[in-house]
Design a protein around this motif. Structure first.
Motif, PDB file in Angstrom:
ATOM      1  N   TYR B 238     -44.273  20.153 -10.822  1.00 19.44           N
ATOM      2  CA  TYR B 238     -44.058  18.822 -10.258  1.00 19.44           C
ATOM      3  C   TYR B 238     -42.855  18.107 -10.865  1.00 19.44           C
ATOM      4  CZ  TYR B 238     -45.972  16.172 -14.224  1.00 19.44           C
ATOM      5  OH  TYR B 238     -46.173  15.583 -15.448  1.00 19.44           O
ATOM      6  N   GLN B 239     -42.495  18.497 -12.100  1.00 20.92           N
ATOM      7  CA  GLN B 239     -41.331  17.856 -12.729  1.00 20.92           C
ATOM      8  C   GLN B 239     -40.070  18.115 -11.913  1.00 20.92           C
ATOM      9  OE1 GLN B 239     -41.917  16.005 -15.221  1.00 20.92           O
ATOM     10  NE2 GLN B 239     -43.248  16.898 -16.769  1.00 20.92           N
ATOM     11  N   HIS B 240     -39.917  19.384 -11.464  1.00 16.91           N
ATOM     12  CA  HIS B 240     -38.767  19.728 -10.624  1.00 16.91           C
ATOM     13  C   HIS B 240     -38.787  18.938  -9.333  1.00 16.91           C
ATOM     14  CE1 HIS B 240     -38.421  23.772 -12.788  1.00 16.91           C
ATOM     15  NE2 HIS B 240     -37.337  23.085 -13.049  1.00 16.91           N
ATOM     16  N   GLU B 241     -39.976  18.842  -8.769  1.00 14.29           N
ATOM     17  CA  GLU B 241     -40.107  18.164  -7.471  1.00 14.29           C
ATOM     18  C   GLU B 241     -39.782  16.676  -7.617  1.00 14.29           C
ATOM     19  OE1 GLU B 241     -44.075  19.379  -6.561  1.00 14.29           O
ATOM     20  OE2 GLU B 241     -43.445  21.387  -5.905  1.00 14.29           O
ATOM     21  N   ARG B 242     -40.257  16.082  -8.704  1.00 15.01           N
ATOM     22  CA  ARG B 242     -40.008  14.660  -8.927  1.00 15.01           C
ATOM     23  C   ARG B 242     -38.515  14.406  -9.177  1.00 15.01           C
ATOM     24  NH1 ARG B 242     -43.280  11.616 -13.590  1.00 15.01           N
ATOM     25  NH2 ARG B 242     -42.321  13.212 -14.845  1.00 15.01           N
ATOM     26  N   GLN B 243     -37.934  15.310  -9.962  1.00 12.35           N
ATOM     27  CA  GLN B 243     -36.507  15.192 -10.278  1.00 12.35           C
ATOM     28  C   GLN B 243     -35.659  15.310  -9.000  1.00 12.35           C
ATOM     29  OE1 GLN B 243     -35.707  18.136 -13.244  1.00 12.35           O
ATOM     30  NE2 GLN B 243     -33.565  17.577 -13.420  1.00 12.35           N
ATOM     31  N   MET B 244     -36.053  16.240  -8.152  1.00  4.47           N
ATOM     32  CA  MET B 244     -35.314  16.466  -6.908  1.00  4.47           C
ATOM     33  C   MET B 244     -35.453  15.256  -5.973  1.00  4.47           C
ATOM     34  SD  MET B 244     -33.443  18.859  -5.785  1.00  4.47           S
ATOM     35  CE  MET B 244     -32.607  19.185  -4.259  1.00  4.47           C
ATOM     36  N   MET B 245     -36.646  14.669  -5.984  1.00  2.00           N
ATOM     37  CA  MET B 245     -36.880  13.500  -5.140  1.00  2.00           C
ATOM     38  C   MET B 245     -36.009  12.331  -5.608  1.00  2.00           C
ATOM     39  SD  MET B 245     -40.540  11.773  -4.357  1.00  2.00           S
ATOM     40  CE  MET B 245     -41.246  13.068  -3.454  1.00  2.00           C
ATOM     41  N   ARG B 246     -35.911  12.185  -6.922  1.00  2.67           N
ATOM     42  CA  ARG B 246     -35.049  11.132  -7.483  1.00  2.67           C
ATOM     43  C   ARG B 246     -33.600  11.378  -7.107  1.00  2.67           C
ATOM     44  NH1 ARG B 246     -37.758  10.588 -12.671  1.00  2.67           N
ATOM     45  NH2 ARG B 246     -39.089   8.774 -12.461  1.00  2.67           N
ATOM     46  N   TRP B 247     -33.187  12.625  -7.230  1.00  2.00           N
ATOM     47  CA  TRP B 247     -31.793  12.989  -6.931  1.00  2.00           C
ATOM     48  C   TRP B 247     -31.491  12.669  -5.464  1.00  2.00           C
ATOM     49  CZ3 TRP B 247     -29.532  16.776  -3.721  1.00  2.00           C
ATOM     50  CH2 TRP B 247     -28.169  17.011  -3.946  1.00  2.00           C
ATOM     51  N   ALA B 248     -32.394  13.039  -4.580  1.00  2.00           N
ATOM     52  CA  ALA B 248     -32.162  12.816  -3.149  1.00  2.00           C
ATOM     53  C   ALA B 248     -32.150  11.327  -2.813  1.00  2.00           C
ATOM     54  CB  ALA B 248     -33.224  13.537  -2.326  1.00  2.00           C
ATOM     55  N   ALA B 249     -32.904  10.538  -3.592  1.00  2.00           N
ATOM     56  CA  ALA B 249     -32.981   9.100  -3.309  1.00  2.00           C
ATOM     57  C   ALA B 249     -31.657   8.388  -3.586  1.00  2.00           C
ATOM     58  CB  ALA B 249     -34.106   8.466  -4.134  1.00  2.00           C
ATOM     59  N   GLN B 250     -30.773   9.050  -4.350  1.00  2.00           N
ATOM     60  CA  GLN B 250     -29.487   8.422  -4.691  1.00  2.00           C
ATOM     61  C   GLN B 250     -28.555   8.267  -3.502  1.00  2.00           C
ATOM     62  OE1 GLN B 250     -27.440  10.997  -7.339  1.00  2.00           O
ATOM     63  NE2 GLN B 250     -29.132  11.085  -8.767  1.00  2.00           N
ATOM     64  N   SER B 251     -28.705   9.111  -2.515  1.00  2.00           N
ATOM     65  CA  SER B 251     -27.726   9.155  -1.432  1.00  2.00           C
ATOM     66  C   SER B 251     -28.421   9.121  -0.066  1.00  2.00           C
ATOM     67  CB  SER B 251     -26.918  10.458  -1.552  1.00  2.00           C
ATOM     68  OG  SER B 251     -26.279  10.742  -0.338  1.00  2.00           O
ATOM     69  N   ASN B 252     -27.802   8.444   0.874  1.00  2.00           N
ATOM     70  CA  ASN B 252     -28.357   8.435   2.233  1.00  2.00           C
ATOM     71  C   ASN B 252     -28.219   9.796   2.901  1.00  2.00           C
ATOM     72  OD1 ASN B 252     -29.123   5.794   2.178  1.00  2.00           O
ATOM     73  ND2 ASN B 252     -27.116   5.053   2.879  1.00  2.00           N
ATOM     74  N   ASN B 253     -27.381  10.663   2.331  1.00  2.00           N
ATOM     75  CA  ASN B 253     -27.119  11.956   2.954  1.00  2.00           C
ATOM     76  C   ASN B 253     -28.016  13.078   2.435  1.00  2.00           C
ATOM     77  OD1 ASN B 253     -24.492  10.325   2.560  1.00  2.00           O
ATOM     78  ND2 ASN B 253     -24.125  11.557   4.372  1.00  2.00           N
ATOM     79  N   PHE B 254     -28.793  12.794   1.383  1.00  2.00           N
ATOM     80  CA  PHE B 254     -29.639  13.854   0.803  1.00  2.00           C
ATOM     81  C   PHE B 254     -31.112  13.585   1.138  1.00  2.00           C
ATOM     82  CE2 PHE B 254     -26.477  13.969  -3.011  1.00  2.00           C
ATOM     83  CZ  PHE B 254     -25.520  14.563  -2.201  1.00  2.00           C
ATOM     84  N   PHE B 255     -31.802  14.653   1.473  1.00  2.00           N
ATOM     85  CA  PHE B 255     -33.235  14.572   1.769  1.00  2.00           C
ATOM     86  C   PHE B 255     -33.949  15.634   0.955  1.00  2.00           C
ATOM     87  CE2 PHE B 255     -33.366  11.884   5.631  1.00  2.00           C
ATOM     88  CZ  PHE B 255     -31.996  11.778   5.866  1.00  2.00           C
ATOM     89  N   TYR B 256     -35.126  15.287   0.472  1.00  2.00           N
ATOM     90  CA  TYR B 256     -35.953  16.306  -0.178  1.00  2.00           C
ATOM     91  C   TYR B 256     -37.399  16.179   0.301  1.00  2.00           C
ATOM     92  CZ  TYR B 256     -38.797  18.902  -3.362  1.00  2.00           C
ATOM     93  OH  TYR B 256     -39.737  19.781  -3.844  1.00  2.00           O
ATOM     94  N   TYR B 257     -37.940  17.289   0.745  1.00  2.00           N
ATOM     95  CA  TYR B 257     -39.338  17.337   1.170  1.00  2.00           C
ATOM     96  C   TYR B 257     -39.742  18.793   1.263  1.00  2.00           C
ATOM     97  CZ  TYR B 257     -36.721  17.709   5.602  1.00  2.00           C
ATOM     98  OH  TYR B 257     -35.815  18.057   6.572  1.00  2.00           O
ATOM     99  N   TRP B 258     -40.993  19.045   1.628  1.00  2.00           N
ATOM    100  CA  TRP B 258     -41.352  20.436   1.919  1.00  2.00           C
ATOM    101  C   TRP B 258     -42.272  20.490   3.114  1.00  2.00           C
ATOM    102  CZ3 TRP B 258     -43.370  18.716  -2.992  1.00  2.00           C
ATOM    103  CH2 TRP B 258     -44.751  18.571  -3.044  1.00  2.00           C
TER     104      TRP B 258
END
Lengths: 235, 375
Positions: B238-258
């Motif tokens: 979950y740490q990776h998933e949370r980190q990725m979600m934070r990263w994607a939240a920085q930009s309107n062009n990035f999305f993270y989900y599964w």
């Protein structure tokens, strides 16, 4: 594919019920409500929503026997023969993007049960993450495909016996959805105290129960991380 | 005459306690294989390492968890031996992972290689150093030599094995992975906007090239503001998933989900380009085939089984999976819509050759050659 939400309620009129019913009305077909003897405006509020099917107990069951209440709600719901059933409480809402993504879950044929992560909001835009509160690792079964061929039995645990019959917990393939659920039940300090009083009487040695009234310095919170809606799926 | 029986031995379809199944590519392969046997009137049972439990895998199909004592040099001898003793009367044994054939193999048997998983730098230290590495080679040779046939999902594994042990070639049968092309299909072009959407449909791991893909996403979106990157897959934890979600939240062009495997269809159908920049540990990726079946040009790493699927500049782009190469290939496809669409059309046509119906027929033919009668 039809999706019916089922929800027990008790004196929710001044809490989150309106928000929850507005939210659910956007993506479920019907909302089956079992009112556990509310004495406030909850019945009127429920009945003001077209999608609500309202049932009522005159005397409160939850405090004595939660599984009996859950079972009664389940039985009312399955009488209507829905394809899928979402078990949700009156202080829970999915994150915004769920509205356009929920339909995909219902087309699923490889899974018949779906688990979601519940984020316990503590204050403003923050949820709790310490110890047993860590939402990232706890998956709650909230969505099941109704199977009329299953003979249902219920857990005999008087607390936390589950929202569904036992058989739906025995299904080996559960999809763990990434859609997050916001749980507001701990937001208000008075709610916390009320729940603490309830659980401490029944589970006095439970660490999680003790942690409800942890002082602020022991409580770890995390800011909600926004997740964008997939606009291309919007109808 | 009773039903024919096949027993399939695997390492871990479920976790050791038998409670949780992480439903990835190998698990999907196992379920499709089981369905093929059931459709042909066979009885199927599964065995795996576990704490002595038994449960239902599919209606009428049991899976047993056998307690395992050892795991040396990436093999599980005690699991293999328990299976050898207990499944000795079956019409066919399938070793779902090649090393499970070591040390004993039932007479009518097939092993499956899902691709090379020992092609990354830390492999030798992971296996326990040089000495265990030698023992692993020895056991691998024995494991590949023992079953009636070895089904390999890619040609890379066959090439690797026959380079080491030339006489092994006849044992191998190449059956690349599958895609249900009637389920995974393109939608007619019906875009509501002019965005270009790029999907990375894999787990968030270094071997899948996640770091390179994130770097490329940053560089590309600085130049092309109408490009979206969709990272769609789970992390190891979950740490990776949370980190990725934070990263994607920085930009309107990035999305993270599964998504679930089936739920990926509508994602592919709304994308323009797919990235499979794997650096190692790759067979004929189901994600790659599914993206191709939905008409997406795939930019793929030139490793493992991916060159069995992608012909450079015909149905995708085959690259050395670095961030720089990803950026250049993505630019090429962003700026040339016609090329992008043509590669996507060819990708769809290629995927038709990997349809699940063909996969089933190939499997039946191999089974027939091992048991000596029609399936």
């Amino acid at each position: 594919m039809s999706l019916y939400a089922m929800m027990p309620v008790y004196n929710e009129a001044d809490r989150y019920l309106k928000h929850v019913l507005n939210h659910l009305s956007d993506f479920v077909n019907r909302i089956v409500i079992l009112d556990d003897g509310s004495t406030d405006r909850t019945p009127k509020l429920c009945r003001s929503y077209d999608k609500v099917i309202y049932y009522r107990n005159e005397h409160r069951t939850f405090e004595r026997n939660e599984p009996a209440l859950r079972r009664q709600l389940w039985e009312h719901t399955v009488e209507l023969k829905p394809d899928w059933i979402l078990a949700i409480d009156a202080d829970e809402v999915f994150e915004e993007r769920a509205k356009v993504e929920f339909a995909t879950l219902l087309d699923e044929t490889e899974y018949s049960v779906v688990d979601f992560r519940l984020f316990d909001f503590w204050k403003s835009n923050k949820y709790r993450i310490d110890c047993g509160w860590n939402p990232w690792v706890k998956n709650h079964r909230m969505l099941v495909k109704y199977d009329p061929s299953i003979t249902s039995t219920w857990s005999e645990r008087l607390l936390h016996g589950g929202r569904f019959p036992q058989q739906y917990y025995d299904i080996p393939y559960a999809f763990q959805s990434d859609l997050r659920v916001k749980h507001f039940g701990w937001m208000d300090i008075h709610d916390r105290q009320r729940k603490y009083d309830f659980y401490i009487e029944r589970l006095p040695d439970n660490k999680h129960t003790q942690s409800i009234i942890d002082p602020d310095e022991k409580v770890q919170l995390e800011e909600w991380i926004p997740c964008k809606t997939l606009q291309f799926l919007s109808k | 005459m009773g039903k024919k029986v096949v027993s399939i031995l695997t390492t871990s379809h479920f976790d050791a306690e038998g409670k949780r199944c992480v439903y990835g590519g190998a698990e999907r392969y196992g379920i499709e294989l089981t369905k093929m046997f059931l459709e042909s009137g066979w009885e199927v049972n599964w065995w795996q390492a576990g704490l002595g439990w038994s449960k239902q895998l599919l209606p009428g199909v049991t899976i047993q968890g056998i307690p395992v004592k050892d795991s040396f040099a990436q093999t599980c001898s005690s699991l293999n031996q328990a299976f050898y003793e207990q499944a000795d009367r079956v019409d066919l044994a399938i070793y779902f992972v090649t090393f499970l054939c070591y040390p004993l193999t039932l007479p009518k048997s097939i092993a499956i290689s899902h691709g090379i998983f020992w092609d990354y730098p830390s492999w030798e230290s992971r296996i326990g150093g040089h000495l265990q590495g030698d023992e692993w080679y020895h056991r691998m040779e024995k494991a590949l030599s023992s079953p009636g046939k070895v089904v390999s999902v890619d040609t890379a594994t066959i090439n690797w094995a026959t380079w080491h042990w030339p006489a092994m070639l006849p044992r191998f049968e190449y059956i690349p992975n599958f895609v249900d092309t009637s389920y995974f299909h393109p939608l007619p072009e019906n875009k509501k906007d002019d965005k270009i959407r790029i999907v990375f449909p894999r787990r968030l791991t270094t071997v899948r090239g996640i770091g390179e893909a994130m770097e490329a996403a940053k560089i590309i979106t600085e130049k092309y503001t109408g490009v979206e990157f969709h990272f769609v897959g789970r992390g190891h934890d979950y740490q990776h998933e949370r980190q990725m979600m934070r990263w994607a939240a920085q930009s309107n062009n990035f999305f993270y989900y599964w998504r679930s495997p089936m739920g990926m269809k509508e994602i592919y159908q709304h994308m323009d380009i797919c990235l499979i920049p794997s650096k190692s540990t790759e067979g004929t990726s189901l994600s790659c085939l599914e993206a191709m079946a939905c008409g997406l040009p795939v930019i793929a790493g030139n490793i493992g089984g991916l060159p069995d699927l992608i012909i450079h500049n015909h149905n995708g782009l085959l690259i050395k999976p670095s961030a720089e190469n990803l950026v250049e290939s993505i630019k090429q496809l962003i700026e040339n819509k016609e090329e992008r669409q043509q590669l996507g059309e060819h990708a769809r046509n290629t995927a038709l050759m990997f349809d699940i119906s063909i996969w089933k027929e190939r499997w039946k033919s191999v089974i027939q050659s091992v048991i000596g009668e029609e399936v």
